[in-house]
Design a protein around this motif. Structure first.
Motif, PDB file in Angstrom:
ATOM      1  N   SER A  20       0.675  -1.033  -0.042  1.00  6.75           N
ATOM      2  CA  SER A  20      -0.078  -0.090  -0.056  1.00  6.75           C
ATOM      3  C   SER A  20       0.961   1.254   0.091  1.00  6.75           C
ATOM      4  O   SER A  20       0.667   2.393  -0.661  1.00  6.75           O
ATOM      5  CB  SER A  20      -0.890   0.088   1.202  1.00  6.75           C
ATOM      6  N   ALA A  21       1.963   1.175   0.747  1.00  6.31           N
ATOM      7  CA  ALA A  21       3.069   2.227   0.918  1.00  6.31           C
ATOM      8  C   ALA A  21       3.562   2.805  -0.398  1.00  6.31           C
ATOM      9  O   ALA A  21       3.591   3.782  -0.911  1.00  6.31           O
ATOM     10  CB  ALA A  21       3.671   2.041   2.090  1.00  6.31           C
ATOM     11  N   LEU A  22       3.786   1.431  -1.260  1.00  7.94           N
ATOM     12  CA  LEU A  22       4.516   1.847  -2.397  1.00  7.94           C
ATOM     13  C   LEU A  22       3.663   2.572  -3.470  1.00  7.94           C
ATOM     14  O   LEU A  22       4.104   3.057  -4.321  1.00  7.94           O
ATOM     15  CB  LEU A  22       5.275   0.536  -2.894  1.00  7.94           C
ATOM     16  N   MET A  23       2.303   2.304  -3.469  1.00  8.20           N
ATOM     17  CA  MET A  23       1.535   3.046  -4.225  1.00  8.20           C
ATOM     18  C   MET A  23       1.626   4.340  -4.271  1.00  8.20           C
ATOM     19  O   MET A  23       1.264   5.136  -5.187  1.00  8.20           O
ATOM     20  CB  MET A  23       0.287   2.454  -4.099  1.00  8.20           C
ATOM     21  N   GLN A  24       2.186   5.092  -3.017  1.00  4.37           N
ATOM     22  CA  GLN A  24       2.315   6.385  -2.867  1.00  4.37           C
ATOM     23  C   GLN A  24       3.604   6.930  -3.395  1.00  4.37           C
ATOM     24  O   GLN A  24       3.915   8.101  -3.347  1.00  4.37           O
ATOM     25  CB  GLN A  24       2.126   6.800  -1.685  1.00  4.37           C
ATOM     26  N   TYR A  25       4.686   6.227  -3.822  1.00  2.00           N
ATOM     27  CA  TYR A  25       6.124   6.622  -4.278  1.00  2.00           C
ATOM     28  C   TYR A  25       5.757   7.511  -5.215  1.00  2.00           C
ATOM     29  O   TYR A  25       5.099   7.414  -6.282  1.00  2.00           O
ATOM     30  CB  TYR A  25       6.982   5.698  -4.597  1.00  2.00           C
TER      31      TYR A  25
END
Length: 195
Positions: free
Chosen positions: A103-108
């Motif tokens: 989920s965090a990687l989607m925000q990179y």
């Protein structure tokens, strides 16, 4: 601080486990490759959660000190723990981290990062690497990544300290309270239910 941004950087550093290199050298080596892969998969922000989880599972999860993190999360509840309960909880923590990191990687968004090693005793099995995240609009973000050297000499990330707050300690308090309220089996099920 944006929790998703913190998660992105935890992902980056959790893949650093080669025994022959110090944490700072590993960060520089792995960081370039990892974020290159992320850009390919999520180039237009259109990657699916499944694609990101696949990336996380393939490149990162085997490099996190999941057992150590799991035992730390259990805290006082580790006393009297039976092996099947421990195995189930560790598996649930791994699943939870995989989902959270994907989920965090989607925000990179391609932020620039500078790395600095912190002073450490050469005999120590713990190390810290400081990352300075350069924000295009706003103040820089200071993050400390905590590494632990395993018995076989591999460096693995076990904690992230952002703005002076240990994420492991914060999550440990949350999980400990929840276990006291509903029991370990329920908490394990809740971590497994994250998607």
């Amino acid at each position: 601080m944006n929790k998703l941004l913190v998660g992105i950087f935890l992902l980056l550093f959790s893949s650093l486990t080669l025994a022959s290199q110090a944490p700072l050298a590993l960060i520089n080596e792995v960081g370039e490759t990892l974020f290159s892969d992320i850009k390919q998969i999520n180039q237009d922000g259109q990657a699916s959660p499944q694609e990101m989880r696949k990336l996380v599972k393939a490149h990162l999860m085997s490099h996190i000190d999941i057992r150590f993190v799991s035992y730390k999360l259990l805290g006082k509840h580790i006393k009297g723990l039976k092996k099947p309960e421990a195995v189930a909880f560790i598996s649930a923590v791994e699943h939870y981290l995989e989902v959270s990191y994907a989920s965090a990687l989607m925000q990179y968004k391609g932020q620039q990062v500078q790395f600095e090693s912190m002073p450490m005793d050469e005999q120590s099995k713990y190390a810290t690497v400081k990352a300075i995240v350069k924000q295009p609009a706003g103040p820089d973000i200071d993050i400390h990544f905590k590494f632990r050297k395993s018995k076989n000499g591999q460096w693995r990330v076990y904690d992230l300290v952002a703005e002076g707050i240990s994420l492991l300690s914060a999550k440990q308090k949350e999980i400990s309270v929840r276990i006291s309220q509903v029991g370990l089996a329920k908490v394990t099920a809740e971590l497994n239910a994250k998607s």
